[in-house]
Design an enzyme around this catalytic site. Structure first.
Site, PDB file in Angstrom:
ATOM      1  N   LYS A   1       4.464   3.793  -9.981  1.00 48.41           N
ATOM      2  CA  LYS A   1       3.200   3.660  -9.246  1.00 48.41           C
ATOM      3  C   LYS A   1       2.068   3.296 -10.198  1.00 48.41           C
ATOM      4  O   LYS A   1       1.226   2.436  -9.894  1.00 48.41           O
ATOM      5  CB  LYS A   1       2.888   4.971  -8.507  1.00 48.41           C
ATOM      6  CG  LYS A   1       3.924   5.312  -7.432  1.00 48.41           C
ATOM      7  CD  LYS A   1       3.793   6.753  -6.951  1.00 48.41           C
ATOM      8  CE  LYS A   1       4.872   7.114  -5.944  1.00 48.41           C
ATOM      9  NZ  LYS A   1       4.984   8.530  -5.657  1.00 48.41           N
TER      10      LYS A   1
ATOM     11  N   GLY B   1       5.754  11.459   3.026  1.00 40.48           N
ATOM     12  CA  GLY B   1       5.907  11.968   4.394  1.00 40.48           C
ATOM     13  C   GLY B   1       5.774  10.863   5.417  1.00 40.48           C
ATOM     14  O   GLY B   1       5.240   9.786   5.143  1.00 40.48           O
TER      15      GLY B   1
ATOM     16  N   GLU C   1       0.839  -1.220   0.000  1.00 44.26           N
ATOM     17  CA  GLU C   1       0.000   0.000   0.000  1.00 44.26           C
ATOM     18  C   GLU C   1       0.870   1.266   0.000  1.00 44.26           C
ATOM     19  O   GLU C   1       0.538   2.254  -0.666  1.00 44.26           O
ATOM     20  CB  GLU C   1      -0.916  -0.007   1.236  1.00 44.26           C
ATOM     21  CG  GLU C   1      -1.894   1.140   1.282  1.00 44.26           C
ATOM     22  CD  GLU C   1      -2.898   1.081   0.141  1.00 44.26           C
ATOM     23  OE1 GLU C   1      -3.807   0.252   0.186  1.00 44.26           O
ATOM     24  OE2 GLU C   1      -2.761   1.871  -0.814  1.00 44.26           O
TER      25      GLU C   1
ATOM     26  N   ASP D   1       9.177   7.894 -11.018  1.00 48.24           N
ATOM     27  CA  ASP D   1       8.556   7.488  -9.743  1.00 48.24           C
ATOM     28  C   ASP D   1       7.041   7.310  -9.923  1.00 48.24           C
ATOM     29  O   ASP D   1       6.466   6.288  -9.524  1.00 48.24           O
ATOM     30  CB  ASP D   1       8.872   8.579  -8.701  1.00 48.24           C
ATOM     31  CG  ASP D   1       8.013   8.492  -7.458  1.00 48.24           C
ATOM     32  OD1 ASP D   1       8.357   7.707  -6.559  1.00 48.24           O
ATOM     33  OD2 ASP D   1       6.991   9.203  -7.392  1.00 48.24           O
TER      34      ASP D   1
HETATM   35  N1  HSE Z   1       9.047  11.611  -4.462  1.00 48.16           N
HETATM   36  C1  HSE Z   1       7.683  11.185  -4.365  1.00 48.16           C
HETATM   37  C2  HSE Z   1       6.769  12.376  -4.528  1.00 48.16           C
HETATM   38  C3  HSE Z   1       7.346  10.472  -3.093  1.00 48.16           C
HETATM   39  O1  HSE Z   1       7.224  13.488  -4.685  1.00 48.16           O
HETATM   40  O2  HSE Z   1       5.576  12.175  -4.534  1.00 48.16           O
HETATM   41  C4  HSE Z   1       7.870   9.074  -3.101  1.00 48.16           C
HETATM   42  O3  HSE Z   1       7.344   8.310  -4.118  1.00 48.16           O
END
Ligand code: HSE
Length: 428
Positions: free
Chosen positions: A207, A304, A131, A203
């Site tokens: 996802k 976070g 998750e 990144d």
């Molecule tokens: N670097 C990512 C962001 C968080 O800025 O959303 C980690 O996946």
């Protein structure tokens, strides 16, 4: 109460420390909710002597995460190190081989090795839950895997990189350039160690590939995600798109089309007053569309300590409750290899160009669009006092290949200065 669920945590950065805090501070609540106490047996990180703001003295220390993953006194290996290969992958494989369940926040590892790891886990009758790997605190993996399990999923969309959304919305609100806001984001500590992971869309692409696998029952295929970052977005485009009723987002879209699975992570225009269009700062949003449920919009913190640790704990608690779901929502052996759609579905496009201010210039551009089967929806020419006039065109739906052909032909008209900007408009 039954036996405790014992964790081994590898990686004690922001998220790891956050998980330790929840286990320590919410012990009673976690036990009441699951009927088991959640304990930590051992931890591991690169540096031992560092103040992380949490008490670690009660836990065994391992320098090597692989050794941690194999310990007899852990039931769940919590992988919070990151990195697609190296120690994270070695320790995850070791944990599965040693009969441990795995909870991970590692999108890169799963986007690249997810199929092999899911197969290994299932062969060992273990689960891998992730998750926290997608959109931080937003429970979108659970929503898709469990909440929408009775739906045929039609489309998955998301703003899943908070740094990019911060940069784009800050450029707009402060009237700053990309470079200026990039430096600000860096100073705020928003950027990954390799900023290309954020601003290059990698990144967020990881996802999207994970959600896409669950949504469409396909083997995770990050290599098939069409990637474009935000580096070339200018304040001019942000302002002029706004003027036409849109905002620019780094938007992920996955959908099964007649020509195969389309997975894109790229800058798109979305209507300014849609939920995606109103998203500000580093917040994330995931939009799920199912045939029965309709559209579900989830919004929250994408990164976070608290939000990401919250997501890790939701997986840990599922395991404590005995909820065991296949990694990508169905057995790994049943996931199919998708044919990647070679072309995205037709869409309207925003075009911005500088036209030489002379009779017939606009007519030439309109002719080129018409010759390529592209119809103009709206058009605006901005005030100017130079030799070129800024012109914006919003087209009706067109295939990308027709647009590319038109852009190539435009450069031969002799009336367009420089390269026109073309950005897809997504119907949301
Ligand atoms: N670097 C990512 C962001 C968080 O800025 O959303 C980690 O996946």
């Amino acid at each position: 109460m039954t036996t405790p669920l014992r964790l081994g945590i590898a990686g004690l950065g922001t998220v790891g420390a956050g998980v330790v805090k929840i286990v320590q501070r919410r012990a009673d609540l976690l036990a009441e909710r699951t009927g088991r106490s959640i304990t930590i047996s051992a931890v591991s990180a690169r540096t031992r002597d560092k103040d992380r703001g949490v008490r670690l003295n009660d836990y065994a220390w391992e320098d090597d995460p692989v050794t941690l993953a194999r310990r007899d006194d852990i039931d769940v290996f919590v992988e919070l190190m990151g990195g697609s290969d190296g120690p994270a992958k070695a320790a995850t494989e070791a944990a599965i081989a040693a009969g441990k369940d795995v909870v991970t926040a590692n999108k890169a590892m799963l986007a690249i090795h997810g199929q092999a790891l899911a197969e290994a886990a299932e062969a060992a009758n273990r689960v891998i839950r992730f998750e926290a790997a997608v959109a931080g605190g937003i429970p979108c993996v659970k929503a898709l895997t469990e909440g929408l399990a009775g739906n045929e999923v039609q489309r998955v969309m998301g703003v899943m990189n908070g740094t990019c959304n911060y940069i784009l919305t800050r450029m707009e609100s402060a009237g700053l350039t990309y470079d200026e806001v990039f430096d600000e984001a860096n100073a705020l500590g928003y950027l990954e160690a390799d900023p290309a992971l954020d601003v290059g869309g990698i990144d967020a692409g990881h996802k999207l590939a994970l959600l896409s696998s669950i949504a469409f029952g396909t083997r995770v295929d990050f290599g098939a995600v069409e990637l474009e970052g935000i580096e070339r977005i200018t304040i001019t485009d942000i302002e002029q798109a706004r003027d036409m009723g849109y905002r620019i987002k780094l938007l992920g879209v996955a959908q099964m089309t007649g020509r195969g699975l389309e997975q894109r992570m790229s800058p798109c225009l979305v209507p300014a007053f849609s939920p995606l269009g109103t998203l500000e700062g580093p917040t994330n949003m995931v939009v799920l569309e199912g045939d029965a449920a309709g559209q579900i919009v989830l919004q929250g913190a994408g990164a976070g300590e608290g939000p990401t640790a919250s997501a890790v704990m939701s997986d840990v608690l599922d395991i404590a409750r005995g909820i065991r779901v296949s990694t990508f929502g169905k057995p790994a052996s049943a996931l199919v290899t998708a044919t990647a759609a070679q072309a995205s579905v037709p869409a309207p496009f925003y075009l911005r160009m500088n036209l030489l201010d002379k009779p017939g210039a606009l007519a030439k551009v309109a002719t080129v669009l018409g010759e390529n089967g592209i119809s103009i929806d709206r058009m605006r020419q901005y005030q100017h006092d130079q030799a070129t006039a800024p012109v914006l065109i919003v087209t009706h739906k067109t295939p990308r290949h027709a647009l590319d052909a038109a852009l190539t032909a435009m450069s031969g008209t002799g009336v367009v200065e420089g390269d026109p900007v073309a950005i897809r408009i997504e119907a949301v």
